[in-house]
Design a protein around this motif. Structure first.
Motif: not given
Length: 133
Positions: A83-97
């Motif tokens: 959950a923390e990683l998804r939030e961090h990714a959303a804040e920085r416009n990161y996408v998971f494969n």
């Protein structure tokens, strides 16, 4: 990984090692979460102007003591960290494969309080829900 990233990881490892030996502390879940967030930042690959691809598959190497202490709680721990990683990714416009996966491995060569992280961007497969007649 750039030269700066490699140097930063070596310095981080040295500093963490000194503190782990000096204070003989256990690995804490917050340390793992913070390290995985830094892993996203350091391994982000440019996809477009707005998006960067980040690792979604993580392997955490733990000492015998830390593995025995944390592994029984790995499902709960992973739910929190993911959950923390998804939030961090959303804040920085990161996408998971694909889906985020975190596994823990015993590394008897590590002292208590130290851990390693290996990561990769692994494509996820979504099962088809198509109905055939």
């Amino acid at each position: 990984m750039s030269l700066f990233d490699k140097v930063e990881k070596k310095i981080e490892g040295a500093v963490n090692g000194v503190f782990a030996r000096a204070f003989k502390g256990d690995v804490q879940p917050v340390e793992i979460a913070a390290r995985l967030q830094r892993e996203l930042d350091s391994e982000a690959k440019l996809l477009s102007r707005e998006k960067r691809l980040v690792p979604n598959d993580f392997t955490i190497g733990l000492s015998t003591h830390d593995y025995e202490r944390l592994y029984p709680y790995s499902r709960t721990l992973n739910a929190e960290i993911t959950a923390e990683l998804r939030e961090h990714a959303a804040e920085r416009n990161y996408v998971f494969n694909g889906p985020v996966s975190i596994t823990y491995e015993l590394d008897a060569s590590l002292p208590t309080g130290r851990f390693t992280v290996a990561s990769a961007a692994v494509a996820g497969v979504v099962p088809s829900t198509r109905v055939t007649e």
